[in-house]
Design an enzyme around this catalytic site. Structure first.
Site, PDB file in Angstrom:
ATOM      1  N   ASN A 120       0.880  -1.175   0.000  1.00  0.00           N
ATOM      2  CA  ASN A 120       0.000   0.000   0.000  1.00  0.00           C
ATOM      3  C   ASN A 120       0.913   1.218   0.000  1.00  0.00           C
ATOM      4  O   ASN A 120       1.493   1.545   1.036  1.00  0.00           O
ATOM      5  CB  ASN A 120      -0.900  -0.024   1.242  1.00  0.00           C
ATOM      6  CG  ASN A 120      -1.724   1.242   1.384  1.00  0.00           C
ATOM      7  OD1 ASN A 120      -1.773   2.078   0.469  1.00  0.00           O
ATOM      8  ND2 ASN A 120      -2.378   1.407   2.527  1.00  0.00           N
ATOM      9  N   TRP A 121       1.018   1.830  -1.150  1.00  0.00           N
ATOM     10  CA  TRP A 121       1.945   2.965  -1.268  1.00  0.00           C
ATOM     11  C   TRP A 121       1.418   4.226  -0.572  1.00  0.00           C
ATOM     12  O   TRP A 121       2.164   5.184  -0.414  1.00  0.00           O
ATOM     13  CB  TRP A 121       2.196   3.279  -2.749  1.00  0.00           C
ATOM     14  CG  TRP A 121       3.160   2.347  -3.425  1.00  0.00           C
ATOM     15  CD1 TRP A 121       3.807   1.274  -2.891  1.00  0.00           C
ATOM     16  CD2 TRP A 121       3.605   2.450  -4.793  1.00  0.00           C
ATOM     17  NE1 TRP A 121       4.628   0.696  -3.841  1.00  0.00           N
ATOM     18  CE2 TRP A 121       4.517   1.395  -5.010  1.00  0.00           C
ATOM     19  CE3 TRP A 121       3.306   3.309  -5.851  1.00  0.00           C
ATOM     20  CZ2 TRP A 121       5.148   1.197  -6.241  1.00  0.00           C
ATOM     21  CZ3 TRP A 121       3.926   3.113  -7.077  1.00  0.00           C
ATOM     22  CH2 TRP A 121       4.837   2.067  -7.264  1.00  0.00           C
ATOM     23  N   LYS A 122       0.118   4.218  -0.218  1.00  0.00           N
ATOM     24  CA  LYS A 122      -0.495   5.417   0.380  1.00  0.00           C
ATOM     25  C   LYS A 122      -0.252   6.621  -0.544  1.00  0.00           C
ATOM     26  O   LYS A 122      -0.222   6.445  -1.757  1.00  0.00           O
ATOM     27  CB  LYS A 122       0.018   5.613   1.807  1.00  0.00           C
ATOM     28  CG  LYS A 122      -0.127   4.318   2.632  1.00  0.00           C
ATOM     29  CD  LYS A 122       0.083   4.483   4.095  1.00  0.00           C
ATOM     30  CE  LYS A 122      -0.103   3.116   4.777  1.00  0.00           C
ATOM     31  NZ  LYS A 122      -0.006   3.192   6.226  1.00  0.00           N
TER      32      LYS A 122
ATOM     33  N   HIS B 140      -9.372   1.174   4.746  1.00  0.00           N
ATOM     34  CA  HIS B 140      -8.109   1.367   5.464  1.00  0.00           C
ATOM     35  C   HIS B 140      -8.330   2.298   6.654  1.00  0.00           C
ATOM     36  O   HIS B 140      -9.121   3.235   6.585  1.00  0.00           O
ATOM     37  CB  HIS B 140      -7.048   1.951   4.528  1.00  0.00           C
ATOM     38  CG  HIS B 140      -5.686   1.899   5.127  1.00  0.00           C
ATOM     39  ND1 HIS B 140      -5.249   2.857   6.018  1.00  0.00           N
ATOM     40  CD2 HIS B 140      -4.687   0.982   5.021  1.00  0.00           C
ATOM     41  CE1 HIS B 140      -4.027   2.523   6.416  1.00  0.00           C
ATOM     42  NE2 HIS B 140      -3.661   1.395   5.827  1.00  0.00           N
TER      43      HIS B 140
ATOM     44  N   GLU C 167      -6.705   4.673   7.755  1.00  0.00           N
ATOM     45  CA  GLU C 167      -6.496   6.105   7.473  1.00  0.00           C
ATOM     46  C   GLU C 167      -7.729   6.715   6.822  1.00  0.00           C
ATOM     47  O   GLU C 167      -8.054   7.884   7.056  1.00  0.00           O
ATOM     48  CB  GLU C 167      -5.226   6.280   6.613  1.00  0.00           C
ATOM     49  CG  GLU C 167      -3.968   6.037   7.450  1.00  0.00           C
ATOM     50  CD  GLU C 167      -2.794   5.436   6.689  1.00  0.00           C
ATOM     51  OE1 GLU C 167      -2.786   5.483   5.449  1.00  0.00           O
ATOM     52  OE2 GLU C 167      -1.883   4.921   7.362  1.00  0.00           O
TER      53      GLU C 167
ATOM     54  N   GLU D  36      -5.415  -5.074  10.320  1.00  0.00           N
ATOM     55  CA  GLU D  36      -4.426  -4.030  10.578  1.00  0.00           C
ATOM     56  C   GLU D  36      -4.733  -3.342  11.907  1.00  0.00           C
ATOM     57  O   GLU D  36      -5.570  -2.433  11.959  1.00  0.00           O
ATOM     58  CB  GLU D  36      -4.438  -2.996   9.447  1.00  0.00           C
ATOM     59  CG  GLU D  36      -4.042  -3.558   8.102  1.00  0.00           C
ATOM     60  CD  GLU D  36      -3.382  -2.505   7.209  1.00  0.00           C
ATOM     61  OE1 GLU D  36      -2.308  -2.796   6.686  1.00  0.00           O
ATOM     62  OE2 GLU D  36      -3.921  -1.405   7.052  1.00  0.00           O
TER      63      GLU D  36
ATOM     64  N   GLY E 144       2.414   2.301  10.758  1.00  0.00           N
ATOM     65  CA  GLY E 144       3.344   3.416  10.606  1.00  0.00           C
ATOM     66  C   GLY E 144       4.015   3.822  11.917  1.00  0.00           C
ATOM     67  O   GLY E 144       4.635   4.878  11.994  1.00  0.00           O
TER      68      GLY E 144
ATOM     69  N   SER F  25       3.422  -2.189  10.216  1.00  0.00           N
ATOM     70  CA  SER F  25       4.874  -2.251  10.438  1.00  0.00           C
ATOM     71  C   SER F  25       5.474  -3.612  10.101  1.00  0.00           C
ATOM     72  O   SER F  25       6.464  -4.018  10.707  1.00  0.00           O
ATOM     73  CB  SER F  25       5.225  -1.829  11.872  1.00  0.00           C
ATOM     74  OG  SER F  25       4.791  -0.490  12.113  1.00  0.00           O
TER      75      SER F  25
ATOM     76  N   GLY G 102       2.926  -1.155   4.195  1.00  0.00           N
ATOM     77  CA  GLY G 102       2.973   0.274   3.897  1.00  0.00           C
ATOM     78  C   GLY G 102       4.396   0.701   3.579  1.00  0.00           C
ATOM     79  O   GLY G 102       4.900   0.476   2.470  1.00  0.00           O
ATOM     80  N   GLY G 103       5.056   1.303   4.555  1.00  0.00           N
ATOM     81  CA  GLY G 103       6.383   1.882   4.350  1.00  0.00           C
ATOM     82  C   GLY G 103       7.364   1.003   3.584  1.00  0.00           C
ATOM     83  O   GLY G 103       8.020   1.470   2.641  1.00  0.00           O
TER      84      GLY G 103
HETATM   85  P1  13P Z   1       3.089   0.346   7.616  1.00  0.00           P
HETATM   86  O1  13P Z   1       3.613  -0.940   7.033  1.00  0.00           O
HETATM   87  O2  13P Z   1       3.817   1.552   7.109  1.00  0.00           O
HETATM   88  O3  13P Z   1       2.970   0.277   9.097  1.00  0.00           O
HETATM   89  O4  13P Z   1       1.599   0.510   7.058  1.00  0.00           O
HETATM   90  C1  13P Z   1       0.732  -0.559   7.152  1.00  0.00           C
HETATM   91  C2  13P Z   1      -0.477  -0.234   6.386  1.00  0.00           C
HETATM   92  O5  13P Z   1      -1.235   0.651   6.750  1.00  0.00           O
HETATM   93  C3  13P Z   1      -0.734  -0.978   5.156  1.00  0.00           C
HETATM   94  O6  13P Z   1      -1.996  -0.697   4.663  1.00  0.00           O
END
Ligand code: 13P
Length: 254
Positions: A13-15, A98, A100, A170, A176, A216, A237-238
């Site tokens: 997930n590149w956000k 998600h 967010e 999640e 994050g 994470s 994510g990251g």
């Molecule tokens: P991180 O891997 O950056 O914690 O993000 C997880 C995430 O929200 C994937 O959708």
């Protein structure tokens, strides 16, 4: 083991990261690094990157997804994209619900459910995200929260359509933050989600469902998380922004 019956899928997930030119390069690099993957590989990219990402992923084992979709087919919904739009530019998957989106953009279980139904009806595969916030975990109500979310988010979805749904557990406190759920915590909650799905759709459907962990997950902790019976993949994510790190996670999913 039932784990062997399910598709292992690692999704990035590149956000809100990567312009189209950066996306083109990152997809090509990722695809090269994961060409021998034993699992499904998906990159969920910003709307404006989908076309270029899909082009760069052509002929590789990387699939492209979006990060949200609206539930109407068209109309006065400024800033939104329909499922047909996403499909036409090359998305096969879409992340829905998600945390967010839930935290910052007013997404509720009701809109998550509507978006999921619309995406499935149009032929997209859905990565449905849910999970508890820190206060809920501390209050000891994680099981209640994820059970409720699973039931509300899947309400009215047929057993046939369920085959195109992946659930991503999640825990919001792990996203994050560098705080990862322990493999035991991830396993416990993924198993709870699977038991709720079994209650709704039967054991066979639950056994066949891919359930990911996200929060994470990285190249250092993926192997242990993914070794758990009920953790069938990851939503990253990251670490998905760095092809070399993402590729290590993909190779951990066997
Ligand atoms: P991180 O891997 O950056 O914690 O993000 C997880 C995430 O929200 C994937 O959708």
């Amino acid at each position: 083991m039932n784990k062997a019956k399910r598709a292992a899928i690692i999704a990035g997930n590149w956000k809100m990261n990567m312009t189209p030119s950066a996306a083109k390069e990152a997809v090509a690099k990722t695809a090269e690094l994961v060409k021998d993957a034993d699992c499904g590989v998906v990159l969920c990219v910003p709307f404006v990157d989908i076309a270029v990402a899909a082009e760069a992923a052509k002929g590789t084992n990387v699939k492209i997804g979006a990060q949200n979709v609206h539930f109407k087919e068209s109309g006065a919904y400024t800033g939104e994209c329909s499922a047909a739009m996403l499909l036409e530019v090359g998305a096969e998957y879409v992340i829905i619900g998600h945390s967010e989106r839930r935290q910052y953009f007013g997404e509720t279980d009701e809109t998550v459910n509507l978006r999921t139904k619309a995406a499935l009806a149009a032929g997209l595969k859905v990565i449905l995200c849910l999970g508890e916030v820190l206060e809920e975990r501390q209050a000891g109500i994680t099981a209640e929260i994820v059970s409720m979310q699973t039931k509300l988010d899947l309400a009215g979805i047929s057993a046939e359509d369920l085959k195109n749904v992946i659930i991503a557990y999640e825990p919001v406190w792990a996203i994050g933050t560098g705080l990862t759920a322990t493999p035991e915590q991830a396993e416990e909650v993924c198993a709870i989600i699977r038991s709720v799905v079994a209650g709704l759709y039967g054991q066979a459907a639950a056994d066949a469902m891919t359930i990911q962990y996200g929060g994470s997950m990285n190249d250092g902790n993926a192997k242990e998380l993914l070794s758990k019976e009920n953790v069938d993949g990851g939503l990253i994510g990251g670490a998905s922004l760095v092809p070399e790190k993402f590729a290590v996670i993909v190779s951990a999913a066997r």
